[in-house]
Design a protein around this motif. Sequence first.
Motif, PDB file in Angstrom:
ATOM      1  N   LEU A  15       0.853  -1.176   0.000  1.00 14.54           N
ATOM      2  CA  LEU A  15       0.000   0.000   0.000  1.00 14.54           C
ATOM      3  C   LEU A  15       0.897   1.237   0.000  1.00 14.54           C
ATOM      4  N   ALA A  16       0.529   2.222  -0.802  1.00 18.49           N
ATOM      5  CA  ALA A  16       1.319   3.450  -0.842  1.00 18.49           C
ATOM      6  C   ALA A  16       0.383   4.641  -0.994  1.00 18.49           C
ATOM      7  N   PRO A  17       0.464   5.596  -0.070  1.00 18.13           N
ATOM      8  CA  PRO A  17      -0.405   6.770  -0.166  1.00 18.13           C
ATOM      9  C   PRO A  17       0.068   7.685  -1.283  1.00 18.13           C
ATOM     10  N   GLY A  18      -0.892   8.295  -1.980  1.00 14.16           N
ATOM     11  CA  GLY A  18      -0.552   9.272  -3.011  1.00 14.16           C
ATOM     12  C   GLY A  18      -1.358  10.528  -2.765  1.00 14.16           C
ATOM     13  N   ASP A  19      -1.719  11.209  -3.799  1.00 15.28           N
ATOM     14  CA  ASP A  19      -2.516  12.422  -3.772  1.00 15.28           C
ATOM     15  C   ASP A  19      -3.919  12.210  -3.222  1.00 15.28           C
ATOM     16  N   GLY A  20      -4.065  11.985  -1.936  1.00 15.69           N
ATOM     17  CA  GLY A  20      -5.389  11.759  -1.375  1.00 15.69           C
ATOM     18  C   GLY A  20      -5.932  10.370  -1.646  1.00 15.69           C
ATOM     19  N   SER A  21      -5.224   9.580  -2.433  1.00 18.40           N
ATOM     20  CA  SER A  21      -5.677   8.216  -2.695  1.00 18.40           C
ATOM     21  C   SER A  21      -4.593   7.233  -2.274  1.00 18.40           C
ATOM     22  N   LEU A  22      -4.864   5.972  -2.560  1.00 18.80           N
ATOM     23  CA  LEU A  22      -3.993   4.921  -2.060  1.00 18.80           C
ATOM     24  C   LEU A  22      -3.689   3.953  -3.206  1.00 18.80           C
TER      25      LEU A  22
ATOM     26  N   LEU B  97      -5.865   2.001  -7.755  1.00 17.07           N
ATOM     27  CA  LEU B  97      -5.782   3.279  -7.059  1.00 17.07           C
ATOM     28  C   LEU B  97      -7.156   3.533  -6.440  1.00 17.07           C
ATOM     29  N   VAL B  98      -7.211   3.540  -5.107  1.00 14.57           N
ATOM     30  CA  VAL B  98      -8.503   3.566  -4.403  1.00 14.57           C
ATOM     31  C   VAL B  98      -8.496   4.652  -3.330  1.00 14.57           C
TER      32      VAL B  98
END
Length: 199
Positions: free
Chosen positions: A125-132, A148-149
């Motif tokens: 799991l990797a956090p991105g721009d407000g998503s995961l 991407l969820v």
Amino acid sequence: MYDALTTRYTFACPRQGKTRVRLSSFRHLDRLPGAEHPAVFQVLFACPCGEEHPGLVSDAELDWAPLGLGEERFFNLMTARLEESTAELEDLAAQRILAGEWPWSFYCYPEDRPRPVFPSSFFLLAPGDGSLGLAVRCPVCERVSVNLVSHEHVDLPFHNDREIGVLPYVFPADADRMLEEFRAELDSGSFDARRLSLD
Ligand SMILES: [Zn+2]
Ligand SMILES: [Zn+2]
């Protein structure tokens, strides 16, 4: 260990003593060889203290505790049946599953279809721009897809995003290369949109 009211797992933190995190704070899940009942996973989680720490969780804590279900029941993903005695079907979560609602789902890219899944099949799991960014090993075809969820899609059972991002890429089977490519592909940001309806 898992608190269904706050949807958080409790782990040891070397700085704060104890810490509580959601499933979306997990970064890596690795099933330990040997143990079967329960299966045990070594996880790496992002702690509120700012560091990442290791912890251990069982498959029951990953898959059943968020549903408020005990360890003794299991869901057969191959037959799509909750294998259970009738008394326990009074349970709300069980009823929703039997009515065709899925606690968690993902889009299997190699099979080009949505699939029901449990968190023990999540492994990166990797956090991105407000998503995961979420790497899932498909329980049916055993190949890896990256979706991407939203954080809620992972943290809240029965919250399935209507539409998600799917990385149009088949991942290598070996774990080390996969981790590298997972990071590289997430950065490239070339996701396709897919609807997650399982109907
Ligand atoms: Zn910490
Ligand atoms: Zn699949």
